[in-house]
Design an enzyme around this catalytic site. Structure first.
Site, PDB file in Angstrom:
ATOM      1  N   GLY A   1      41.140  50.901  34.774  1.00 35.73           N
ATOM      2  CA  GLY A   1      42.091  51.420  35.504  1.00 35.73           C
ATOM      3  C   GLY A   1      41.707  52.177  37.028  1.00 35.73           C
ATOM      4  CB  SER A   2      38.307  52.165  38.986  1.00 29.99           C
ATOM      5  OG  SER A   2      38.318  50.837  39.618  1.00 29.99           O
TER       6      SER A   2
ATOM      7  NE  ARG B   1      46.995  37.264  28.638  1.00 34.55           N
ATOM      8  CZ  ARG B   1      46.576  36.425  27.849  1.00 34.55           C
ATOM      9  NH1 ARG B   1      45.287  36.264  27.503  1.00 34.55           N
ATOM     10  NH2 ARG B   1      47.271  35.528  27.379  1.00 34.55           N
ATOM     11  CB  ILE B   2      46.365  32.920  34.369  1.00 34.80           C
ATOM     12  CG1 ILE B   2      45.067  33.300  34.791  1.00 34.80           C
ATOM     13  CG2 ILE B   2      47.380  32.182  35.048  1.00 34.80           C
ATOM     14  CD1 ILE B   2      44.292  31.922  34.631  1.00 34.80           C
TER      15      ILE B   2
ATOM     16  CG  HIS C   1      40.338  37.643  43.756  1.00 37.49           C
ATOM     17  ND1 HIS C   1      40.230  37.127  42.406  1.00 37.49           N
ATOM     18  CD2 HIS C   1      39.238  36.818  44.450  1.00 37.49           C
ATOM     19  CE1 HIS C   1      39.250  36.176  42.054  1.00 37.49           C
ATOM     20  NE2 HIS C   1      38.590  36.116  43.369  1.00 37.49           N
TER      21      HIS C   1
ATOM     22  N   GLY D   1      49.470  29.247  41.449  1.00 35.72           N
ATOM     23  CA  GLY D   1      48.114  28.877  41.504  1.00 35.72           C
ATOM     24  C   GLY D   1      47.118  30.284  41.437  1.00 35.72           C
ATOM     25  CB  VAL D   2      44.025  31.078  39.548  1.00 34.72           C
ATOM     26  CG1 VAL D   2      43.192  32.118  39.144  1.00 34.72           C
ATOM     27  CG2 VAL D   2      44.650  30.466  38.189  1.00 34.72           C
TER      28      VAL D   2
ATOM     29  CD  GLU E   1      38.012  45.764  43.648  1.00 32.88           C
ATOM     30  OE1 GLU E   1      38.890  46.103  42.886  1.00 32.88           O
ATOM     31  OE2 GLU E   1      37.051  44.895  43.373  1.00 32.88           O
TER      32      GLU E   1
END
Length: 199
Positions: A18-19, A97-98, A115, A149-150, A180
């Site tokens: 969880g950063s 999870r996708i 991402h 789409g991933v 991030e």
């Protein structure tokens, strides 16, 4: 209790330490940040991200995906939990999870992900190893909308770091993670302002 109209509500989905959640918790602690976290959902019991949310006084729902017969039933359980709170935007922050259209459709255009690559390059896993192996000169992170789409949804913002000579995947990952933690609150701020303007 009336909803503060100057802040949108967030649900944050996590699977680990969880950063990135912490970066959002820290940003939301500021009075002038236009969002507050209403709920954290985690699909892995016992991870450190749960503790981060609890320390911040945020409601946490632990919904282990392995306890459900299908992706869709798991996602419906998440949707049911989110429906209990005044949520305007769902943020995947290290959520491994996708998701299927069951989850995407109700939140289309209000579901985002972070991402660790400069999309559209290096979708999926092992992004840092792949960037180094490909001889790239820079890496980074992307905040994007989630679609079927991933890692293919519309890009909201990106931040980059140089790939240095002799970089290891771990060293690169650490530098990207710093970006991030800047990028996610920035993206939420942009989207929150847009949502608030439409209300």
């Amino acid at each position: 209790m009336t909803k503060n109209i100057s802040k949108i509500g967030l649900a944050v989905l996590i699977s680990g330490r969880g950063s990135n959640l912490q970066s959002l918790i820290d940003a939301c602690a500021s009075d002038d940040f236009p969002a507050e976290i209403k709920l954290v959902i985690c699909n892995i019991p016992g991870v450190y991200g749960i503790e981060r949310a609890e320390k911040a006084g945020i409601p946490v729902a632990v919904i282990p995906h392995k306890e459900f017969p299908s992706r869709e039933t798991f996602e419906q359980a998440m949707l049911d939990e989110i429906a209990k709170y005044p949520v305007d935007l769902v943020c995947q922050a290290g959520f491994m999870r996708i998701v299927t259209p069951t989850f995407i459709e109700p939140w289309r255009g209000r579901l985002i992900n972070i991402h660790p690559s400069l999309l559209p390059k290096f979708k999926g896993l092992h992004t840092h190893e792949r960037a180094i192996e490909a001889g790239e000169t820079e890496a980074g992170c992307t905040i994007h909308y989630v679609n079927e789409g991933v890692d293919e949804g519309e890009i909201i913002l990106q931040k980059s770091v140089p790939i240095l000579p002799g970089d290891t995947p771990d060293a690169l990952a650490a530098r990207v993670l710093e970006k991030e933690h800047i990028a996610y609150p920035e993206a939420v701020q942009i989207l929150a302002k847009n949502i608030l303007e439409k209300q």
